[in-house]
Write an enzyme that holds these catalytic residues in place. Structure first.
Site, mmCIF file in Angstrom:
data_model
loop_
_atom_site.group_PDB
_atom_site.id
_atom_site.type_symbol
_atom_site.label_atom_id
_atom_site.label_comp_id
_atom_site.label_asym_id
_atom_site.label_seq_id
_atom_site.Cartn_x
_atom_site.Cartn_y
_atom_site.Cartn_z
ATOM 1 N N ARG A 1 85.102 -1.422 -41.481
ATOM 2 C CA ARG A 1 85.766 -0.476 -40.582
ATOM 3 C C ARG A 1 87.203 -0.157 -40.973
ATOM 4 N NH1 ARG A 1 86.567 -2.116 -35.670
ATOM 5 N NH2 ARG A 1 86.370 -0.054 -34.739
ATOM 6 N N HIS B 1 86.324 -6.506 -42.458
ATOM 7 C CA HIS B 1 86.411 -6.005 -41.087
ATOM 8 C C HIS B 1 85.178 -5.175 -40.720
ATOM 9 C CE1 HIS B 1 89.428 -5.883 -37.781
ATOM 10 N NE2 HIS B 1 88.646 -4.912 -37.342
#
Length: 340
Positions: free
Chosen positions: A237, A234
């Site tokens: 994150r 991701h």
């Protein structure tokens, strides 16, 4: 692209620095936002992992006009690239353009240049609604990503996505760790193989699961009925201190052995980066932040220019490694930082 980046720098001031090298250092810990979680080790690790692999330059061959096209998940692609599902420009990227302008521009640029754009999901609901409208505008030639919400919301969004004409549905299972959603009181829960299979069986099309970082999860995704996976942390994150995706893609691709499509994101910036990931075992890549910067800076034209830049860079890298087609990009054209 210099003009596009200059405009993006002005429009994203205070939210993204539009650094010359997007490596996660300047924005470490800026989550919510464009940065990486905590120390940003995962964001930085994606870039560093790709840098650990070098392309083996070859100049004595007959390849002068390589074919950059390929087919993945039934999509005919001019280059093996999907624009990753990043949304929320109004609060993550400065809000100088609307969510509707942003996602429509990105998806239309992808459609016009022979690749596929993905749309995002989140809170507030205008993120997914803008995405569905954009997909409708390109006759469903894109992939909507929907978070694995509990209850009716998930299938309500699947129904809206299906109405756009799309045939592939993405689920970003890595959203279970998003601090943004937790802060909004909307945490997303994980699902095991059986619950995931039950979910996939109710979706009217093929399913792409984003957020796989281990061979075990890749095999579980195939067992659950996914048509493909995206190897992704991701963008760094959701969890600090994960490996860079370039360091895990080969083992994951070997584990599924062609049974399902394997895409990868994380730190991919140039056409040479795309070629590295294909050589490491990916069928295609997803690119996130650079597409957002190009789109914010120049809307559809900015995103188109970025796609054209990638195409030129990929073509050059293929010529200089002796790859006549995407299928020729394999482990023979790369070496790791130790020269092995």
């Amino acid at each position: 692209m210099q003009e596009v980046r200059k405009a993006a720098h002005e429009r994203m001031k205070g939210f993204c620095r539009v650094c010359r090298e997007c490596d996660g250092r300047a924005c470490a810990g800026e989550v919510p936002g464009m940065g990486g979680l905590g120390t940003a080790a995962s964001f930085k690790g994606n870039v560093e992992a790709l840098a650990d692999y070098k392309l083996r330059m070859r100049t004595i061959h007959d390849v002068s006009a390589p074919s950059t096209s390929t087919s993945v998940l039934g999509y005919a692609l001019s280059i093996p690239v999907f624009a990753a599902p990043i949304g929320g420009v109004s609060f993550n990227m400065g809000g100088q353009i609307t969510e509707e302008e942003y996602i429509l521009s990105k998806v239309k640029a992808c459609d016009a240049n022979g690749i596929v754009g993905c749309t995002g999901d989140g809170v507030p609901p205008f993120i997914s609604e803008a995405g569905f409208a954009a997909l409708t505008a390109v006759n469903g030639n894109g992939i909507p990503f929907i978070k694995p919400w509990e209850g009716d919301e998930f299938f309500e969004k699947i129904e809206k996505a299906a109405a756009t004409g799309c045939t592939t549905f993405g689920i970003d299972i890595d959203a279970i760790g998003l601090i943004t959603l937790a802060k909004m009181g909307r945490p997303v829960a994980p699902r095991g193989v059986e619950r995931l299979r039950a979910l996939i069986e109710q979706i009217p099309g093929q399913v792409l699961l984003k957020g796989v970082m281990t061979a075990e999860d890749a095999q579980a995704a195939a067992e659950a009925g996914a048509a493909g996976i995206v190897v992704s942390n991701h963008g760094g994150r959701v969890l600090d201190h994960t490996p860079g995706t370039a360091h895990v893609i080969s083992d994951i691709a070997d584990a599924v052995n062609g049974e399902i499509a394997v895409l990868v994101d994380g730190g991919i910036r140039t056409g040479a980066d795309v070629l590295k990931m294909i050589a490491l075992g990916a069928d295609a890549v997803m690119i996130g932040r650079p597409f957002s910067i190009a789109t914010v800076g120049g809307l559809e034209e900015g995103a188109s220019k970025y796609i054209q830049q990638l195409t030129g860079e990929l073509t050059s890298a293929m010529v200089l490694t002796g790859c006549e087609s995407i299928e020729d990009a394999n482990a023979d054209i790369i070496t790791d930082v130790l020269g092995q």
